[in-house]
Scaffold this active site. Structure first.
Site, PDB file in Angstrom:
ATOM      1  N   ASP A 137      37.149 -10.972  30.238  1.00 14.64           N
ATOM      2  CA  ASP A 137      36.774 -10.144  29.082  1.00 14.64           C
ATOM      3  C   ASP A 137      35.427 -10.559  28.508  1.00 14.64           C
ATOM      4  O   ASP A 137      35.159 -10.330  27.329  1.00 14.64           O
ATOM      5  CB  ASP A 137      37.822 -10.250  27.956  1.00 14.64           C
ATOM      6  CG  ASP A 137      39.167  -9.711  28.343  1.00 14.64           C
ATOM      7  OD1 ASP A 137      39.227  -8.884  29.264  1.00 14.64           O
ATOM      8  OD2 ASP A 137      40.169 -10.127  27.733  1.00 14.64           O
ATOM      9  N   CYS A 191      55.488   4.220  39.494  1.00 17.90           N
ATOM     10  CA  CYS A 191      55.963   4.725  38.200  1.00 17.90           C
ATOM     11  C   CYS A 191      56.823   5.980  38.368  1.00 17.90           C
ATOM     12  O   CYS A 191      57.725   6.227  37.562  1.00 17.90           O
ATOM     13  CB  CYS A 191      54.785   5.025  37.278  1.00 17.90           C
ATOM     14  SG  CYS A 191      53.910   3.555  36.709  1.00 17.90           S
ATOM     15  N   CYS A 251      59.036  -0.929  29.789  1.00 12.78           N
ATOM     16  CA  CYS A 251      58.755  -0.701  31.207  1.00 12.78           C
ATOM     17  C   CYS A 251      59.824  -1.357  32.079  1.00 12.78           C
ATOM     18  O   CYS A 251      60.074  -2.564  31.962  1.00 12.78           O
ATOM     19  CB  CYS A 251      57.384  -1.260  31.563  1.00 12.78           C
ATOM     20  SG  CYS A 251      56.973  -1.073  33.314  1.00 12.78           S
TER      21      CYS A 251
END
EC number: 1.17.99.6
Length: 351
Positions: A137, A191, A251
């Protein structure tokens, strides 16, 4: 060593260093990634994160950060440290403070960067001519997209990286290198028709599969947005004062989340057991001392305080909370005083 042998050696060393997994991407993402980023920016979904415009699609090309980059080594390091039942019980308690679980320990940037430097040193013993740069990051690099291209996982509908056997509760790091390594293959997504993450988002920030409007995201609102959280989102914030994990908590793949054994990621200063009133009592010096070395430190004491005040506005009506909040209504900073006034008004009819 040839490129294939180098890739295998790097992956083996990465796992020895404690990384969950390690994969290799080529230095450039596909044109499709550039198009998706342009479309996302065109919608204004980046909010006040102006650095996205500063670098644009250059973040999809590793040589923008490291000239002559030939490979991007992507690694993952798990950070989850508690049972899901405890997490859900804290979110359900309007008087408890909820901090996103990636931030309850020490700053992950330093942990991953140190480990990536060790990996770079190892690679230098194999290819002394190489130049390397660790990224956590800390540079304009599309880390999730490079991880997808490397096969470290696939992008879930919440836009985070998912792995079939380990879920998504891990940090990503990248090591850019001028050494040519053999890329690993991308993996298919799993998914399917599941949309639990989209349905679970408290503020409706996941506006479609693989598309997040950051302006609505609680992580953005409590961390990246320097001003006060807009009133339209304050009730939905609940007791979340730094970040949000809701899309990950629902999830199905996170049933397989491994618990981190990293000492630096363990809970510091009882952050998973603090009430909102406990944290409201912190002074600026308390914040500086206790949040030193934490990712929370960068938002500053007053943004932290503003978030806590708004969360208290979502607690059950209480004269005690009204009394605790009242002194902040005259604070010199609007970031704090407006949050306090909003919350004080909501506690004028205690149960």
């Amino acid at each position: 060593m040839n490129a294939t042998e180098l890739s295998l050696a790097v992956s083996t060393e990465a796992k020895r260093l404690g990384f969950l997994d390690c994969k290799i991407a080529p230095p450039h993402l596909s044109a499709e990634h550039d198009e998706k980023l342009r479309a996302w920016l065109a919608q204004g979904y980046e909010g006040e994160m102006t650095f996205f415009h500063k670098h644009g699609t250059a973040r999809n090309h590793a040589d923008y950060v490291l000239p002559q980059a030939q490979s991007v080594i992507m690694v993952a390091l798990p950070y989850w440290t508690e049972g899901f039942d405890l997490t859900h019980s804290i979110l359900a308690d309007s008087h408890a403070a909820y901090v996103s679980r990636y931030a309850v320990g020490r700053d992950y940037h330093k942990v991953l960067r140190s480990r990536l430097k060790q990996l770079a040193q190892y690679l230098s013993t194999l290819a002394p001519e190489g130049i390397h740069r660790p990224v956590v990051d800390s540079a304009p690099v599309s880390e999730v997209s490079f991880a997808v291209q490397a096969g470290l996982g696939w992008r879930g509908k919440h836009t985070l990286l998912l792995q079939k056997n380990t879920g998504s509760f891990y940090f990503l790091g990248a090591l850019l290198t001028t050494v040519k390594l053999e890329p690993t293959e991308a993996v298919n997504g799993h998914c399917g028709q599941c949309s639990r993450c989209i349905q679970a988002c408290p503020t409706g920030a996941i506006v479609g599969p693989h598309m997040v409007d950051a302006r609505r995201c609680i992580s953005y609102l409590t961390i990246e947005l320097p001003s006060i959280i807009p009133e339209e989102f304050r009730t939905a914030i609940g007791n979340r004062i730094y970040g949000c994990d809701d899309c990950q908590l629902v999830c199905p793949f996170n049933r397989f989340t491994p618990e981190s054994s990293e000492a630096d990621f363990q809970v510091r200063h009882n952050l998973t057991q603090m009430s909102l009133l406990d944290l409201l009592a912190w002074t600026a010096d308390d914040f500086k001392e206790r949040m030193a070395g934490s990712p929370i430190y960068r938002i500053g004491f007053h943004k932290w305080l503003s978030n806590i005040l708004i969360a208290l506005g979502n607690s059950a009506p209480s004269a005690a909370i009204a009394a605790a909040v009242a002194p902040f209504c005259q604070h010199e900073l609007a970031l704090v005083s407006e949050a306090a006034q909003w919350t004080w008004q909501r506690h004028q009819t205690p149960a």
